[in-house]
Design a protein around this motif. Structure first.
Motif, PDB file in Angstrom:
ATOM      1  N   GLN A  52       0.820  -1.202   0.000  1.00  0.00           N
ATOM      2  CA  GLN A  52       0.000   0.000   0.000  1.00  0.00           C
ATOM      3  C   GLN A  52       0.858   1.257   0.000  1.00  0.00           C
ATOM      4  OE1 GLN A  52      -2.304  -0.979   3.640  1.00  0.00           O
ATOM      5  NE2 GLN A  52      -4.078  -1.021   2.266  1.00  0.00           N
ATOM      6  N   PHE A  53       0.229   2.336  -0.465  1.00  0.00           N
ATOM      7  CA  PHE A  53       0.836   3.653  -0.358  1.00  0.00           C
ATOM      8  C   PHE A  53      -0.216   4.583   0.217  1.00  0.00           C
ATOM      9  CE2 PHE A  53       2.139   7.878  -1.841  1.00  0.00           C
ATOM     10  CZ  PHE A  53       3.440   7.880  -1.376  1.00  0.00           C
ATOM     11  N   PHE A  54       0.110   5.181   1.365  1.00  0.00           N
ATOM     12  CA  PHE A  54      -0.761   6.150   2.026  1.00  0.00           C
ATOM     13  C   PHE A  54      -0.259   7.543   1.684  1.00  0.00           C
ATOM     14  CE2 PHE A  54      -1.537   2.343   4.324  1.00  0.00           C
ATOM     15  CZ  PHE A  54      -2.753   2.469   4.969  1.00  0.00           C
ATOM     16  N   TYR A  55      -1.165   8.431   1.263  1.00  0.00           N
ATOM     17  CA  TYR A  55      -0.786   9.790   0.863  1.00  0.00           C
ATOM     18  C   TYR A  55      -1.768  10.767   1.493  1.00  0.00           C
ATOM     19  CZ  TYR A  55       0.506  13.754  -2.038  1.00  0.00           C
ATOM     20  OH  TYR A  55       0.929  14.991  -2.473  1.00  0.00           O
ATOM     21  N   VAL A  56      -1.271  11.690   2.306  1.00  0.00           N
ATOM     22  CA  VAL A  56      -2.122  12.626   3.048  1.00  0.00           C
ATOM     23  C   VAL A  56      -2.538  13.798   2.148  1.00  0.00           C
ATOM     24  CG1 VAL A  56      -2.253  14.172   5.044  1.00  0.00           C
ATOM     25  CG2 VAL A  56      -1.070  11.981   5.245  1.00  0.00           C
ATOM     26  N   GLU A  76       2.500  14.429   1.919  1.00  0.00           N
ATOM     27  CA  GLU A  76       3.498  13.396   2.218  1.00  0.00           C
ATOM     28  C   GLU A  76       2.839  12.020   2.215  1.00  0.00           C
ATOM     29  OE1 GLU A  76       6.589  15.788   5.086  1.00  0.00           O
ATOM     30  OE2 GLU A  76       4.967  14.680   6.073  1.00  0.00           O
ATOM     31  N   GLY A  77       3.628  11.002   1.885  1.00  0.00           N
ATOM     32  CA  GLY A  77       3.108   9.648   1.832  1.00  0.00           C
ATOM     33  C   GLY A  77       4.108   8.646   2.362  1.00  0.00           C
ATOM     34  N   LEU A  78       3.644   7.394   2.508  1.00  0.00           N
ATOM     35  CA  LEU A  78       4.491   6.330   3.031  1.00  0.00           C
ATOM     36  C   LEU A  78       4.094   5.011   2.379  1.00  0.00           C
ATOM     37  CD1 LEU A  78       6.697   5.736   5.221  1.00  0.00           C
ATOM     38  CD2 LEU A  78       4.801   5.106   6.734  1.00  0.00           C
TER      39      LEU A  78
END
Length: 120
Positions: A52-56, A76-78
Motif C-alpha cells: 500500500q501507499f498512504f498519501y495525506v 506526504e506519503g508512506l
C-alpha cells in the motif's frame, strides 16, 4: 468511463466514525480516499499480499509501520510493503483525509497484528 469523486464513488463507514470512498475498486489495484476524525485509530494489521501507499491530502496522520511512528503531513506519503504491520491514527484536533492505494486490493487480505513492543 466517467470521472469519479467522493460525490459519486461507493461510500462505506469503518472504525470509529471514519469514512471511505472506493475511487477504483479493481482486484489488481484499489484506490480509496479516507477520512478520519480527530482521535480515531484503525486496528493494527498487516496484509499478506497487498502493498500500500498512504498519501495525506489534508491534515496530519500518524502512521506506525513495524514499530516506527511516522508523522505524515499534507503532501506526504508512506509505502507499506506487504506483510508489514501498520496502523494509522489521527491524534490531531482536525479531520485527516488521505488516499490509500493498494496492489492488489487489500480488502479480504487483512490479518490482525496485535501491538507488541511498539515505541511511540
Amino acid at each position: 468511463m466517467a470521472a469519479v469523486s467522493t460525490a459519486n464513488a461507493e461510500h462505506y463507514h469503518w472504525g470509529q466514525s471514519c469514512d471511505g470512498w472506493h475511487l477504483l475498486a479493481g482486484d489488481d489495484l484499489s484506490v480509496i480516499e479516507e477520512r478520519m476524525p480527530p482521535g480515531s485509530v484503525e486496528q493494527r494489521h498487516r496484509h499478506a499480499r497487498a502493498r500500500q501507499f498512504f498519501y495525506v491530502l489534508e491534515g496530519e496522520a500518524m502512521m506506525e509501520l513495524e514499530g516506527v511512528v511516522h508523522r505524515l503531513h499534507r503532501g506526504e506519503g508512506l509505502h507499506v510493503p506487504s506483510g508489514s504491520a501498520h496502523q494509522v491514527r489521527n491524534e490531531s484536533a482536525a479531520d485527516v483525509r488521505f488516499m490509500v492505494i493498494s496492489a492488489p486490493k487489500s480488502h479480504g487480505d487483512r490479518i490482525p497484528a496485535p501491538l507488541e513492543a511498539v515505541q511511540p
